[in-house]
Design a protein around this motif. Structure first.
Motif, short mmCIF file in Angstrom:
data_model
loop_
_atom_site.label_atom_id
_atom_site.label_comp_id
_atom_site.label_asym_id
_atom_site.label_seq_id
_atom_site.Cartn_x
_atom_site.Cartn_y
_atom_site.Cartn_z
N MET A 14 44.15 43.22 58.54
CA MET A 14 44.01 43.52 56.86
C MET A 14 42.71 43.99 56.69
O MET A 14 41.57 43.24 57.09
CB MET A 14 44.20 42.27 56.24
N GLU A 15 42.43 45.07 56.03
CA GLU A 15 41.16 45.62 55.93
C GLU A 15 40.21 44.78 55.22
O GLU A 15 39.16 44.55 55.51
CB GLU A 15 41.06 47.04 55.11
N MET A 16 40.80 44.17 53.99
CA MET A 16 40.18 43.35 52.91
C MET A 16 39.38 42.12 53.93
O MET A 16 38.29 41.75 53.69
CB MET A 16 40.98 42.81 52.05
N ASN A 17 40.31 41.46 54.80
CA ASN A 17 39.74 40.52 55.47
C ASN A 17 38.53 40.80 56.45
O ASN A 17 37.70 40.03 56.32
CB ASN A 17 40.94 39.86 56.52
N VAL A 19 36.44 43.35 55.89
CA VAL A 19 35.41 43.45 54.89
C VAL A 19 34.67 42.31 54.57
O VAL A 19 33.61 42.01 54.56
CB VAL A 19 35.79 44.44 53.76
N MET A 20 35.46 41.23 54.18
CA MET A 20 35.01 40.08 53.62
C MET A 20 33.96 39.32 54.87
O MET A 20 33.11 38.92 54.59
CB MET A 20 36.11 39.05 53.21
N ASP A 23 30.87 41.34 55.29
CA ASP A 23 30.12 41.08 54.30
C ASP A 23 29.14 39.71 54.55
O ASP A 23 27.95 39.55 54.30
CB ASP A 23 30.45 40.84 52.81
N ILE A 24 29.88 38.68 55.05
CA ILE A 24 29.39 37.51 55.13
C ILE A 24 28.30 37.39 56.39
O ILE A 24 27.34 36.84 56.36
CB ILE A 24 30.53 36.42 55.40
N MET B 23 29.35 33.34 47.28
CA MET B 23 27.90 33.14 47.43
C MET B 23 27.57 33.50 45.75
O MET B 23 26.52 34.16 45.73
CB MET B 23 27.57 33.92 48.27
N LEU B 28 30.88 41.52 44.68
CA LEU B 28 31.56 41.17 45.96
C LEU B 28 33.05 40.76 45.54
O LEU B 28 33.98 41.41 46.08
CB LEU B 28 31.10 40.12 46.81
N LYS B 31 34.53 44.03 44.38
CA LYS B 31 34.93 44.92 45.45
C LYS B 31 36.24 44.50 46.28
O LYS B 31 37.13 45.16 46.51
CB LYS B 31 33.78 44.71 46.67
N TYR B 32 36.19 43.03 46.52
CA TYR B 32 37.56 42.48 47.20
C TYR B 32 38.83 42.96 46.09
O TYR B 32 39.84 43.05 46.99
CB TYR B 32 37.33 41.18 47.56
N MET B 35 39.86 46.29 46.54
CA MET B 35 40.79 46.50 47.95
C MET B 35 41.96 45.87 47.69
O MET B 35 43.06 46.39 48.05
CB MET B 35 39.85 45.82 49.07
N ASP B 39 45.67 47.62 48.29
CA ASP B 39 46.21 47.50 49.37
C ASP B 39 47.75 47.62 49.36
O ASP B 39 48.46 47.34 48.48
CB ASP B 39 46.09 45.86 49.66
N MET B 67 45.31 36.96 51.78
CA MET B 67 44.44 37.67 50.79
C MET B 67 44.20 36.78 49.55
O MET B 67 43.07 36.77 49.09
CB MET B 67 44.94 39.08 50.53
N ASN B 70 42.33 33.68 49.68
CA ASN B 70 40.75 33.91 49.61
C ASN B 70 40.17 34.45 48.39
O ASN B 70 38.85 34.17 47.98
CB ASN B 70 40.41 35.24 50.67
#
Lengths: 372, 117
Positions: A14-17, A19-20, A23-24, B23, B28, B31-32, B35, B39, B67, B70
């Protein structure tokens, strides 16, 4: 330690995972990404030296995290690269399976970025320390081995110089001892010994003739044939070598103990017809038998005042034909088996066993830790 | 246009929890969420269900669940989790499990649509 950022491979379909996580972590880590299991394995294989840790998603369409772990384990890559598994699956069986397959940590979703960062940093640091430690041990061992070898070379050269048989004799004996011990181990598991022991016996073999230092020049360097009386004196070099070492206050040193055996018994023969003690068969320690054979082979193939050098083939024929006294049949089998490559290998530099030795030490360390 | 906080409150989800986990950076979260909205996993789930492929449905629901959790989209994540558990358990009706996911997803997408441009 180096100041460059450690590299982390993020594996998630998963791209989102990805990217997350990127970022971290991007502030403190160099990031590589794989969007599937097979791609991950490829990247790890190509970059095994560079990657400090892997964050691995459990469920992926092409090859799931568990299959990736199995593949890495088969390739021996899990030992040096820590893998942290990340999954939305938080059932105990699932997590246990990950640990069983060798993950060092398991992080469930949703995760707290700070904690991911901390856990990853800890793991990377731990492995980095272990790698530095391994390197340090290797360096120490090689340093020590080299110092040992140097002193023993000096000593052996003194003996040889006096003996008038200068040349690569001692070097050959050492090399032959190492090669024969290894070949014996391949022949039968009862001859297997740890790599540091092979190295020790090879080093000890260099001292086999130090007793000759106590033999009168006139006999030692007599151009013609020795009389019986002179030959009996000459034979005493085996006992003298043993006694010289025995008088040193190094009784607990395994190297000196090894050298004592070799000095004393490298002229014994399998049928009991050797000297000085007339030991028979298994009474003679294997390394002493090996050095005896090495000594005969090298004497045959070298030129001496009283004889020309025999060819390798002729020497092997003479030894196996029993012309130089009786030897352990296993030893003769080992010699015949390695005969083809012997000529080439004998003059090559001794193999460096430091990696194997360091690995051995860590193995022992792990065993000890397991018992705690 | 509504704010992200308003979107979460409309969805009955806890925005502060998400924000603190990320954070405190709202950019952010946006952004997520963007996505997430773009998706294709939900479409994959829909296709798997209409094709009757439980294995593909399970995988897609599992990814969607991860997802969602999170991003603090707990309601949607939970119905995805239900599908995963039921299919793993072996006794299930894919269409019946899909229905709540569809309605939660559509609601979420609609609200997020008003918050993201």
């Amino acid at each position: 330690m180096t100041k460059t950022k450690p590299t982390v491979l993020i594996v998630d379909d998963m791209e989102m995972n990805r990217v997350m996580l990127r970022d971290i972590l991007t502030h403190d880590f160099e990031i590589m990404e794989a969007s599937g299991g097979s791609e991950a394995i490829e990247i790890i294989e190509e970059n095994a030296d560079k990657i400090s840790a892997v964050l691995l998603d459990a469920m992926m369409p092409d090859l799931d995290g568990f299959e990736v772990l199995k593949a890495l384990s088969r390739r021996g890559l899990l030992e040096n690269i820590p893998v942290i598994m990340i999954s939305a699956e938080n059932s105990p069986e699932y997590i246990a399976r990950g640990y069983d397959l060798g993950v060092v940590d398991y992080i469930g979703r949703p995760f707290d970025p700070n904690i991911v960062h901390r856990r990853l940093s800890n793991v990377v640091m731990l492995y980095a320390k272990q790698n530095v430690l391994t390197e340090l041990i290797k360096e120490q061992i090689s340093q020590r081995e080299e110092n040992n070898s140097m002193l023993i070379d000096v000593l052996s050269s003194v003996v040889e110089f006096r003996n008038g048989e200068s040349g690569p004799h001692v070097l050959h004996i050492r090399r032959l001892t190492e090669l024969l011990l290894k070949e014996l181990a391949r022949l039968d598991s009862k001859y297997v010994m740890p790599p540091q022991d092979v190295a020790m016996w090879a080093t000890a073999s260099a001292m086999h003739d130090i007793g000759k230092i106590a033999i009168d020049d006139k006999i030692l360097n007599k151009p013609g044939r020795l009389t019986d009386e002179e030959y009996n004196i000459m034979k005493k070099h085996s006992i003298y070598g043993y006694e010289i070492l025995d008088h040193l206050n190094w009784h607990r040193s395994p190297l000196i103990e090894a050298a004592k055996q070799i000095c004393r018994w490298h002229h014994e023969r399998w049928d009991g017809k050797g000297y000085p003690d007339g030991l028979k068969g298994d009474e003679i320690p294997i390394p002493a038998q090996v050095v005896a054979l090495a000594d005969v082979y090298d004497a045959l193939t070298s030129e001496r005042v009283y004889k020309a050098a025999y060819s390798h083939e002729k020497a092997i024929d003479m030894i196996t034909g029993g012309e130089c006294g009786a030897f352990n049949p296993d030893l003769l089998k080992a010699l015949t088996r390695m005969s083809g490559s012997l000529k080439k290998k004998i003059n090559a530099a001794p193999e460096k066993n430091y990696d194997a030795i360091a690995e051995q030490i860590f193995e022992g360390l792990r065993e000890r830790l397991d018992r705690v | 246009m509504i704010t992200v906080a308003e979107a979460y409150s409309e969805l009955n989800e806890n925005y502060d929890a998400v924000l603190s986990r990320l954070m405190g950076k709202e950019n952010l979260v946006i952004k997520y969420l963007t996505m997430f909205k773009n998706d294709a996993t939900y479409d994959a789930l829909t296709n798997a269900v209409s094709a009757g492929s439980a294995e593909d449905a399970l995988r897609a629901a599992h990814s969607l669940k991860g997802m969602c959790f999170n991003l603090g989209l707990i309601s949607l994540g939970t119905v995805c989790s239900d599908l995963v558990d039921a299919v793993r358990g072996g006794e299930y009706d894919l269409d019946q499990l899909y229905a709540p996911i569809k309605s939660e997803y559509e609601k979420t997408a609609e609200v997020l649509g008003r918050c993201l441009d």
